[in-house]
Design a protein around this motif. Structure first.
Motif, PDB file in Angstrom:
ATOM      1  N   GLY A 309       0.707  -1.135  -0.119  1.00 45.37           N
ATOM      2  CA  GLY A 309      -0.079  -0.006  -0.074  1.00 45.37           C
ATOM      3  C   GLY A 309       0.821   1.392   0.117  1.00 45.37           C
ATOM      4  O   GLY A 309       1.791   1.431  -0.817  1.00 45.37           O
ATOM      5  N   TYR A 310       0.555   2.095   0.862  1.00 43.97           N
ATOM      6  CA  TYR A 310       1.147   3.484   0.840  1.00 43.97           C
ATOM      7  C   TYR A 310       1.722   3.747   2.333  1.00 43.97           C
ATOM      8  O   TYR A 310       1.327   3.207   3.281  1.00 43.97           O
ATOM      9  CB  TYR A 310       0.469   4.569   0.428  1.00 43.97           C
ATOM     10  N   LEU A 311       2.987   4.526   2.500  1.00 45.88           N
ATOM     11  CA  LEU A 311       3.702   5.044   3.536  1.00 45.88           C
ATOM     12  C   LEU A 311       3.513   6.534   3.863  1.00 45.88           C
ATOM     13  O   LEU A 311       3.320   7.141   2.717  1.00 45.88           O
ATOM     14  CB  LEU A 311       4.952   4.501   3.639  1.00 45.88           C
ATOM     15  N   GLU A 312       3.552   7.047   5.088  1.00 49.81           N
ATOM     16  CA  GLU A 312       3.483   8.341   5.385  1.00 49.81           C
ATOM     17  C   GLU A 312       5.063   8.792   5.786  1.00 49.81           C
ATOM     18  O   GLU A 312       5.288   8.558   7.070  1.00 49.81           O
ATOM     19  CB  GLU A 312       2.210   8.508   6.023  1.00 49.81           C
ATOM     20  N   ASP A 313       5.758   9.680   5.063  1.00 52.21           N
ATOM     21  CA  ASP A 313       6.968  10.340   5.647  1.00 52.21           C
ATOM     22  C   ASP A 313       6.253  11.592   6.614  1.00 52.21           C
ATOM     23  O   ASP A 313       5.831  12.456   5.916  1.00 52.21           O
ATOM     24  CB  ASP A 313       7.852  10.648   4.602  1.00 52.21           C
ATOM     25  N   ARG A 314       6.596  11.712   7.832  1.00 51.08           N
ATOM     26  CA  ARG A 314       5.862  12.990   8.564  1.00 51.08           C
ATOM     27  C   ARG A 314       6.688  14.128   8.679  1.00 51.08           C
ATOM     28  O   ARG A 314       6.694  14.968   9.536  1.00 51.08           O
ATOM     29  CB  ARG A 314       5.283  12.280   9.990  1.00 51.08           C
ATOM     30  N   ARG A 315       8.196  13.666   8.142  1.00 55.51           N
ATOM     31  CA  ARG A 315       9.194  14.629   8.401  1.00 55.51           C
ATOM     32  C   ARG A 315       9.155  16.010   7.769  1.00 55.51           C
ATOM     33  O   ARG A 315       9.572  17.119   7.994  1.00 55.51           O
ATOM     34  CB  ARG A 315      10.479  14.065   8.211  1.00 55.51           C
ATOM     35  N   PRO A 316       8.564  15.944   6.314  1.00 54.17           N
ATOM     36  CA  PRO A 316       8.566  17.231   5.592  1.00 54.17           C
ATOM     37  C   PRO A 316       7.954  18.167   6.302  1.00 54.17           C
ATOM     38  O   PRO A 316       6.874  18.148   6.705  1.00 54.17           O
ATOM     39  CB  PRO A 316       8.071  16.719   4.127  1.00 54.17           C
ATOM     40  N   ASN A 317       8.461  19.476   6.040  1.00 56.67           N
ATOM     41  CA  ASN A 317       7.661  20.640   6.799  1.00 56.67           C
ATOM     42  C   ASN A 317       6.945  21.517   5.756  1.00 56.67           C
ATOM     43  O   ASN A 317       7.035  21.198   4.587  1.00 56.67           O
ATOM     44  CB  ASN A 317       8.562  21.471   7.613  1.00 56.67           C
ATOM     45  N   SER A 318       6.083  22.177   6.162  1.00 52.38           N
ATOM     46  CA  SER A 318       5.186  23.021   5.550  1.00 52.38           C
ATOM     47  C   SER A 318       5.878  23.888   4.358  1.00 52.38           C
ATOM     48  O   SER A 318       5.119  24.206   3.643  1.00 52.38           O
ATOM     49  CB  SER A 318       4.306  23.876   6.319  1.00 52.38           C
ATOM     50  N   GLN A 319       7.009  24.534   4.625  1.00 50.91           N
ATOM     51  CA  GLN A 319       7.575  25.412   3.880  1.00 50.91           C
ATOM     52  C   GLN A 319       8.559  24.483   2.620  1.00 50.91           C
ATOM     53  O   GLN A 319       9.422  25.261   2.104  1.00 50.91           O
ATOM     54  CB  GLN A 319       8.213  26.564   4.364  1.00 50.91           C
ATOM     55  N   GLY A 320       8.528  23.432   2.714  1.00 51.80           N
ATOM     56  CA  GLY A 320       9.428  22.636   2.010  1.00 51.80           C
ATOM     57  C   GLY A 320       9.043  22.392   0.472  1.00 51.80           C
ATOM     58  O   GLY A 320       7.920  22.970   0.158  1.00 51.80           O
ATOM     59  N   ASP A 321      10.087  22.307  -0.426  1.00 47.35           N
ATOM     60  CA  ASP A 321       9.752  22.089  -1.863  1.00 47.35           C
ATOM     61  C   ASP A 321       9.532  20.942  -2.246  1.00 47.35           C
ATOM     62  O   ASP A 321      10.165  19.951  -2.052  1.00 47.35           O
ATOM     63  CB  ASP A 321      11.044  22.687  -2.511  1.00 47.35           C
ATOM     64  N   PRO A 322       8.143  20.677  -2.681  1.00 44.68           N
ATOM     65  CA  PRO A 322       7.544  19.040  -3.000  1.00 44.68           C
ATOM     66  C   PRO A 322       8.367  18.809  -3.998  1.00 44.68           C
ATOM     67  O   PRO A 322       8.425  17.464  -4.026  1.00 44.68           O
ATOM     68  CB  PRO A 322       6.094  19.526  -3.303  1.00 44.68           C
ATOM     69  N   TYR A 323       8.970  19.523  -5.173  1.00 43.53           N
ATOM     70  CA  TYR A 323       9.799  18.897  -5.966  1.00 43.53           C
ATOM     71  C   TYR A 323      10.949  18.106  -5.404  1.00 43.53           C
ATOM     72  O   TYR A 323      11.149  16.861  -5.862  1.00 43.53           O
ATOM     73  CB  TYR A 323      10.417  20.047  -7.065  1.00 43.53           C
ATOM     74  N   GLN A 324      11.602  18.605  -4.492  1.00 42.07           N
ATOM     75  CA  GLN A 324      12.783  18.150  -3.983  1.00 42.07           C
ATOM     76  C   GLN A 324      12.463  16.906  -2.965  1.00 42.07           C
ATOM     77  O   GLN A 324      13.124  15.905  -2.671  1.00 42.07           O
ATOM     78  CB  GLN A 324      13.689  19.161  -3.081  1.00 42.07           C
ATOM     79  N   ILE A 325      11.286  17.177  -2.295  1.00 38.12           N
ATOM     80  CA  ILE A 325      11.157  16.129  -1.330  1.00 38.12           C
ATOM     81  C   ILE A 325      10.630  14.793  -2.063  1.00 38.12           C
ATOM     82  O   ILE A 325      11.042  13.656  -1.513  1.00 38.12           O
ATOM     83  CB  ILE A 325       9.701  16.690  -0.573  1.00 38.12           C
ATOM     84  N   ALA A 326       9.695  14.981  -2.863  1.00 38.28           N
ATOM     85  CA  ALA A 326       9.379  13.642  -3.637  1.00 38.28           C
ATOM     86  C   ALA A 326      10.573  13.017  -4.322  1.00 38.28           C
ATOM     87  O   ALA A 326      10.767  11.819  -4.395  1.00 38.28           O
ATOM     88  CB  ALA A 326       8.206  14.166  -4.790  1.00 38.28           C
ATOM     89  N   SER A 327      11.361  13.910  -5.083  1.00 43.45           N
ATOM     90  CA  SER A 327      12.679  13.419  -5.547  1.00 43.45           C
ATOM     91  C   SER A 327      13.493  12.656  -4.696  1.00 43.45           C
ATOM     92  O   SER A 327      13.965  11.583  -4.761  1.00 43.45           O
ATOM     93  CB  SER A 327      13.353  14.656  -5.916  1.00 43.45           C
ATOM     94  N   GLN A 328      13.812  13.269  -3.218  1.00 39.02           N
ATOM     95  CA  GLN A 328      14.652  12.422  -2.554  1.00 39.02           C
ATOM     96  C   GLN A 328      13.933  11.186  -2.039  1.00 39.02           C
ATOM     97  O   GLN A 328      14.714  10.162  -1.890  1.00 39.02           O
ATOM     98  CB  GLN A 328      14.890  13.310  -1.456  1.00 39.02           C
ATOM     99  N   ILE A 329      12.745  11.135  -1.809  1.00 35.61           N
ATOM    100  CA  ILE A 329      11.961   9.901  -1.375  1.00 35.61           C
ATOM    101  C   ILE A 329      12.241   8.676  -2.519  1.00 35.61           C
ATOM    102  O   ILE A 329      12.687   7.650  -2.375  1.00 35.61           O
ATOM    103  CB  ILE A 329      10.586  10.084  -1.244  1.00 35.61           C
ATOM    104  N   LEU A 330      12.109   9.227  -3.675  1.00 36.36           N
ATOM    105  CA  LEU A 330      12.422   8.402  -4.856  1.00 36.36           C
ATOM    106  C   LEU A 330      13.867   7.914  -4.921  1.00 36.36           C
ATOM    107  O   LEU A 330      14.067   6.724  -5.221  1.00 36.36           O
ATOM    108  CB  LEU A 330      12.185   9.057  -6.310  1.00 36.36           C
ATOM    109  N   LYS A 331      14.469   8.521  -4.745  1.00 33.27           N
ATOM    110  CA  LYS A 331      16.163   8.272  -4.730  1.00 33.27           C
ATOM    111  C   LYS A 331      16.378   7.168  -3.808  1.00 33.27           C
ATOM    112  O   LYS A 331      16.941   6.221  -4.287  1.00 33.27           O
ATOM    113  CB  LYS A 331      17.140   9.554  -4.479  1.00 33.27           C
TER     114      LYS A 331
END
Length: 347
Positions: A309-331
């Protein structure tokens, strides 16, 4: 021919958090244009920390477009910033270089505060309102006020009108704090829609003379929650194969890459990731079923379905850049999948 109002949007060169910029041009088309019909357009990069005054030209390359229901014949045009040649991505253009995969799905939970006169909406002139407790998913004037719900409902409609995959809204734990959720298949698609949704919210708030505060801990070291942008993610492998062994290898990889994740999960996260207010400590990694204080929250549905299914990374914060957040998870995910593929090949 119809004259369309094209609002070109881009991320500027401010660090550690870029700002959204937008400017309008008028173009004629026979009907609602395709992305390919939208021209590149220049701007003054010296005014956005993306160029020097002596050579200030930068270019905007349209990458997504959305109907804008706030304007007659309006179109929102999300752009990447390019160098004057129109081909080379600008150094601030993170979108052009991130890892993307349409089979990896992301659901971002954007938390934020409404601010007016230098304090969260609904806070008294001096001191604090009643403690946290009744505000989360609350109702009634004493809990949510008279304006906030009107704004979030309007924002929801604007996003749906634009075709953004907006999935929900709710009042959050702190007074004046709210959340909306965006889902997309692929890093770029999900992040594009989050950035445009942010823009629509900020522009909407102009008429109410209210600001949107994305800082992850605007009230500092107090007993008031900060704001996150929890990133729910699911790869095709996680959805269809999964398994406890694979899951444990994935969690080990996340643990080994703490520094890389925190580096792109948003500035000032040390103020928020303290181990309090349902957060994990910034220098530690943990996971747990339904554990809102863990780095990775594992839904019951995931564990009960054979670790699929899916998992939830709770560490990204509200002013983060979603491009970089998603890319790092993918890496991090890719490193585990590459190891699995090499093991299969060797066998």
């Amino acid at each position: 021919m119809t004259k369309y109002k094209l609002e070109y949007l881009w991320l500027d060169g401010y660090t550690p958090t870029p700002n959204l910029r937008g400017k309008t041009q008028i173009k004629e088309f026979d009907s609602f244009p395709t992305l390919e019909q939208l021209p590149m357009w220049g701007f003054d990069g010296s005014s956005t920390k993306q160029a020097e005054g002596g050579s200030s030209d930068c270019m905007l390359k349209p990458v997504r477009h959305f109907p804008d229901s706030t304007r007659k014949n309006g179109i929102l045009v999300m752009c990447e910033v390019m160098m004057p040649d129109g081909v080379t991505p600008h150094a601030s253009n993170k979108r052009a270089t991130i890892i993307d995969d349409d089979n990896t799905w992301f659901g971002f939970e954007q938390e934020y505060f409404f601010y007016k006169d230098g304090r969260p909406l609904g806070f008294p002139t001096a001191g604090y309102p009643a403690p946290q407790g009744p505000y989360y998913c609350g109702a009634g004037y004493s809990n949510v006020g008279s304006i906030a719900r009107q704004i979030v409902e309007e924002h929801l409609d604007l996003c749906l009108d634009a075709g953004i995959n907006h999935e929900g809204i709710n009042a959050e734990v702190a007074k004046g704090q709210w959340e909306f959720q965006i889902f997309g298949k692929g890093s770029k698609k999900a992040a594009d829609e989050m950035w445009v949704a942010r823009y629509l919210l900020q522009r909407l708030c102009e008429k109410y003379e209210i600001d949107v505060e994305y800082h992850c801990k605007p009230l500092g070291d107090t007993d008031w929650n900060g704001s996150g942008m929890h990133a729910n993610f699911s790869t095709e492998h996680l959805r269809t194969v999964g398994g406890k062994e694979y899951f444990e290898k994935l969690m080990a990889a996340f643990k080994d890459n703490i520094a890389d994740h925190i580096a792109v999960y948003g500035p000032d996260n040390h103020m928020r990731l303290t181990g309090k207010h349902e957060t994990a400590a910034i220098d530690q990694f943990s996971y747990g079923i339904a554990d809102r204080g863990a780095s990775i929250r594992v839904p019951h549905s995931f564990a009960n379905n054979g670790y699929k299914g899916y998992l939830e990374d709770r560490r990204p914060n509200s002013q983060g850049d979603p491009y970089q957040i998603a890319s790092q998870i993918l890496k991090t995910i890719a490193s585990v999948q590459m190891e699995a593929s090499m093991s299969e090949a060797a066998a």
